[in-house]
Design an enzyme around this catalytic site. Structure first.
Site, PDB file in Angstrom:
ATOM      1  N   HIS A  69       0.886  -1.014  -0.440  1.00 56.35           N
ATOM      2  CA  HIS A  69       0.354   0.481  -0.067  1.00 56.35           C
ATOM      3  C   HIS A  69       1.037   1.065   0.022  1.00 56.35           C
ATOM      4  O   HIS A  69       2.423   0.879   0.381  1.00 56.35           O
ATOM      5  CB  HIS A  69      -0.328  -0.035   1.269  1.00 56.35           C
ATOM      6  CG  HIS A  69      -2.044  -1.531   0.916  1.00 56.35           C
ATOM      7  ND1 HIS A  69      -3.252  -1.347   2.447  1.00 56.35           N
ATOM      8  CD2 HIS A  69      -1.901  -2.257   0.440  1.00 56.35           C
ATOM      9  CE1 HIS A  69      -3.809  -1.880   1.743  1.00 56.35           C
ATOM     10  NE2 HIS A  69      -3.435  -2.474   1.082  1.00 56.35           N
ATOM     11  N   GLU A 116       0.814   3.293   2.036  1.00 53.53           N
ATOM     12  CA  GLU A 116       1.544   4.621   2.774  1.00 53.53           C
ATOM     13  C   GLU A 116       2.329   3.720   3.249  1.00 53.53           C
ATOM     14  O   GLU A 116       3.756   3.877   4.063  1.00 53.53           O
ATOM     15  CB  GLU A 116       0.392   3.840   4.384  1.00 53.53           C
ATOM     16  CG  GLU A 116      -0.636   4.969   4.099  1.00 53.53           C
ATOM     17  CD  GLU A 116      -1.945   4.665   3.343  1.00 53.53           C
ATOM     18  OE1 GLU A 116      -1.538   3.446   2.190  1.00 53.53           O
ATOM     19  OE2 GLU A 116      -2.727   3.969   4.273  1.00 53.53           O
ATOM     20  N   CYS A 164      -6.056   2.386   6.150  1.00 50.45           N
ATOM     21  CA  CYS A 164      -6.904   0.132   6.253  1.00 50.45           C
ATOM     22  C   CYS A 164      -5.989  -0.398   8.066  1.00 50.45           C
ATOM     23  O   CYS A 164      -5.238   0.463   8.454  1.00 50.45           O
ATOM     24  CB  CYS A 164      -6.803  -0.339   5.292  1.00 50.45           C
ATOM     25  SG  CYS A 164      -5.062  -0.640   5.043  1.00 50.45           S
ATOM     26  N   CYS A 220      -2.228  -0.437   7.737  1.00 50.16           N
ATOM     27  CA  CYS A 220      -1.551   0.812   7.170  1.00 50.16           C
ATOM     28  C   CYS A 220      -1.937   1.810   8.815  1.00 50.16           C
ATOM     29  O   CYS A 220      -0.973   2.167   9.024  1.00 50.16           O
ATOM     30  CB  CYS A 220      -1.853   1.291   6.247  1.00 50.16           C
ATOM     31  SG  CYS A 220      -1.856   0.325   4.545  1.00 50.16           S
TER      32      CYS A 220
END
Length: 152
Positions: free
Chosen positions: A55, A57, A85, A88
């Site tokens: 992801h 992040e 999410c 993260c």
């Protein structure tokens, strides 16, 4: 932080999200600031890397940690185009960020208020992090909606 600076940095995160979309990835972009200097930036790359943890992040936090030589980033801020999410959010807590700013909220998987709030639940016990949701939310939501509309 100044609202105009938040918008400036979020525009940069949105450009990274556009890059993700151009590469066929869910359009999410992130950057990490140390003071007023960008030390890391990334976009979703889960498909390209065959990595469910890639992801925006996570990739930005990894790069920031490498640049600073420490996984703890207490003087850093994260700007991300979509609410993080649970995975993260956990990384954000472990990194001990000072501040997290996001654009669009995520009612399906958002872990900072959209679906759940991991930091209020006691699941993440580290220091207090300041959150600023909704910076350029409309632009981020439109980018996501356009991306998914094209795939239907």
């Amino acid at each position: 932080m100044d609202a105009s600076l938040d918008k400036q940095w979020m525009r940069r995160a949105l450009r990274l999200a556009e890059r993700a979309a151009a590469e066929g990835e869910v359009p999410v972009g992130a950057l990490v600031l140390h003071g007023d200097t960008v030390i890391a930036e990334a976009w979703n790359q889960t498909i390209q890397r065959h990595d469910p943890s890639a992801h925006a992040e996570i990739l930005a936090l990894r790069e920031a940690g490498e640049k600073l030589g420490n996984y703890r980033l207490p003087e850093c801020s994260l700007y991300v185009s979509l609410e993080p999410c649970p995975m993260c959010a956990g990384a954000i807590g472990h990194a001990r960020l000072k501040r997290v700013v996001w654009a669009a909220s995520d009612p399906r998987t958002g872990a900072l208020g959209g679906r759940t709030q991991l930091f209020d639940s006691g699941a993440i016990l580290h220091r207090k992090i300041t959150f600023q949701p909704g910076v350029l939310a409309e632009e981020a939501a439109a980018l996501l909606q356009d991306f998914f509309r094209q795939r239907r």
